[in-house]
Design a protein around this motif. Structure first.
Motif, mmCIF file in Angstrom:
data_model
loop_
_atom_site.group_PDB
_atom_site.id
_atom_site.type_symbol
_atom_site.label_atom_id
_atom_site.label_comp_id
_atom_site.label_asym_id
_atom_site.label_seq_id
_atom_site.Cartn_x
_atom_site.Cartn_y
_atom_site.Cartn_z
ATOM 1 N N LEU A 10 -4.969 -1.386 -2.074
ATOM 2 C CA LEU A 10 -4.918 -2.680 -1.385
ATOM 3 C C LEU A 10 -5.067 -3.840 -2.362
ATOM 4 N N THR A 11 -5.965 -3.702 -3.311
ATOM 5 C CA THR A 11 -6.147 -4.752 -4.312
ATOM 6 C C THR A 11 -4.867 -4.952 -5.113
ATOM 7 N N LEU A 12 -4.255 -3.856 -5.548
ATOM 8 C CA LEU A 12 -3.004 -3.948 -6.304
ATOM 9 C C LEU A 12 -1.909 -4.625 -5.500
ATOM 10 N N VAL A 62 -3.466 4.003 -10.030
ATOM 11 C CA VAL A 62 -4.667 4.521 -9.347
ATOM 12 C C VAL A 62 -4.896 6.001 -9.602
ATOM 13 N N GLY A 63 -4.022 6.616 -10.412
ATOM 14 C CA GLY A 63 -4.220 8.008 -10.771
ATOM 15 C C GLY A 63 -3.715 8.998 -9.735
ATOM 16 N N LEU A 64 -2.653 8.656 -9.033
ATOM 17 C CA LEU A 64 -2.041 9.554 -8.048
ATOM 18 C C LEU A 64 -0.571 9.762 -8.392
ATOM 19 N N SER A 65 0.001 10.822 -7.840
ATOM 20 C CA SER A 65 1.446 11.008 -7.952
ATOM 21 C C SER A 65 2.141 9.970 -7.076
ATOM 22 N N GLN A 66 3.423 9.764 -7.336
ATOM 23 C CA GLN A 66 4.190 8.825 -6.502
ATOM 24 C C GLN A 66 4.176 9.232 -5.038
ATOM 25 N N PRO A 67 4.407 10.514 -4.694
ATOM 26 C CA PRO A 67 4.388 10.878 -3.276
ATOM 27 C C PRO A 67 3.015 10.645 -2.621
ATOM 28 N N ALA A 68 1.949 10.938 -3.345
ATOM 29 C CA ALA A 68 0.611 10.743 -2.779
ATOM 30 C C ALA A 68 0.322 9.254 -2.576
ATOM 31 N N ALA A 69 0.706 8.422 -3.550
ATOM 32 C CA ALA A 69 0.489 6.973 -3.419
ATOM 33 C C ALA A 69 1.326 6.418 -2.271
ATOM 34 N N SER A 70 2.580 6.833 -2.190
ATOM 35 C CA SER A 70 3.462 6.355 -1.111
ATOM 36 C C SER A 70 2.933 6.773 0.256
ATOM 37 N N ALA A 71 2.410 7.998 0.345
ATOM 38 C CA ALA A 71 1.847 8.465 1.621
ATOM 39 C C ALA A 71 0.647 7.616 2.018
ATOM 40 N N GLU A 125 -0.075 1.124 6.209
ATOM 41 C CA GLU A 125 0.844 0.321 7.018
ATOM 42 C C GLU A 125 0.804 0.771 8.478
ATOM 43 N N LYS A 126 0.895 2.078 8.699
ATOM 44 C CA LYS A 126 0.905 2.627 10.066
ATOM 45 C C LYS A 126 -0.366 2.277 10.833
ATOM 46 N N THR A 160 -0.369 -5.404 6.850
ATOM 47 C CA THR A 160 0.376 -5.988 7.968
ATOM 48 C C THR A 160 1.698 -6.611 7.558
ATOM 49 N N GLY A 161 1.982 -6.666 6.266
ATOM 50 C CA GLY A 161 3.261 -7.220 5.842
ATOM 51 C C GLY A 161 3.259 -7.533 4.365
ATOM 52 N N TYR A 162 4.415 -7.944 3.886
ATOM 53 C CA TYR A 162 4.624 -8.336 2.504
ATOM 54 C C TYR A 162 5.339 -9.675 2.548
ATOM 55 N N ARG A 163 4.971 -10.595 1.666
ATOM 56 C CA ARG A 163 5.597 -11.903 1.698
ATOM 57 C C ARG A 163 5.722 -12.495 0.301
ATOM 58 N N ALA A 164 6.597 -13.452 0.197
ATOM 59 C CA ALA A 164 6.772 -14.171 -1.067
ATOM 60 C C ALA A 164 5.818 -15.355 -1.102
ATOM 61 N N GLU A 165 5.271 -15.631 -2.266
ATOM 62 C CA GLU A 165 4.479 -16.839 -2.454
ATOM 63 C C GLU A 165 5.411 -17.908 -2.994
ATOM 64 N N VAL A 166 5.355 -19.085 -2.390
ATOM 65 C CA VAL A 166 6.274 -20.163 -2.737
ATOM 66 C C VAL A 166 5.474 -21.341 -3.291
ATOM 67 N N ASP A 167 5.976 -21.949 -4.358
ATOM 68 C CA ASP A 167 5.359 -23.129 -4.947
ATOM 69 C C ASP A 167 5.765 -24.343 -4.118
#
Length: 151
Positions: free
Chosen positions: A12-14, A30-39, A45-46, A51-58
């Motif tokens: 979450l911090t990353l 974080v020391g995990l495989s890609q599949p484990a991190a993605s899971a 998310e589930k 709750t979402g991803y957004r762009a930061e705008v100046d």
């Protein structure tokens, strides 16, 4: 949702700092495989933690050179009308309902002082308004830091 472990909090911090990281890069950090991190990301998310991803705008790059906070003290009878008006003012980018003497806090970006005056005057129809200009905004800390037990 079950409690979050250290790895969930690290993820979450990353992602709060760099929302476009790939699952592979998150896993590497974080020391995990890609599949484990993605899971883990998909589970967060589930379960509504992410709750979402957004762009930061100046804002200045958009010509919005004035950043202000407007605090409004209103009555319960006027509250919904003030909220409705704020939702229709494009310069009001966020609204907080708060306790204390003030009822609402609005985060506002305007291109010039004249437009800020119009926004303040419009909101002040619903009660006394106090405006503060923002001199500098500091980056927010990740929410996972707020749950830390150390001070």
């Amino acid at each position: 949702m079950e409690s979050l472990d250290r790895i969930d909090r690290d993820i979450l911090t990353l992602l709060q700092g760099e929302g476009r990281l790939t699952g592979a890069e998150v896993g590497r950090r974080v020391g995990l495989s890609q599949p484990a991190a993605s899971a883990r990301i998909q589970r967060l998310e589930k379960n509504g933690v992410i709750t979402g991803y957004r762009a930061e705008v100046d804002a200045a790059a958009l010509g919005l050179n004035i950043h202000a906070i407007i605090r409004l003290r209103t009555t319960h009878a006027q509250l919904s009308r003030a909220l409705d008006l704020a939702s229709r003012i494009p310069e009001v980018v966020s609204t907080l309902r708060v306790t204390g003497e003030d009822c609402l806090i609005f985060d506002v970006y305007c291109p010039q002082a004249g437009r800020l005056e119009e926004v303040v005057d419009a909101l002040a129809r619903y009660g006394p308004a106090t405006t503060s200009l923002v001199l500098r905004a500091y980056p927010p800390k990740p929410l996972t830091d707020a749950t830390s037990t150390t001070t």
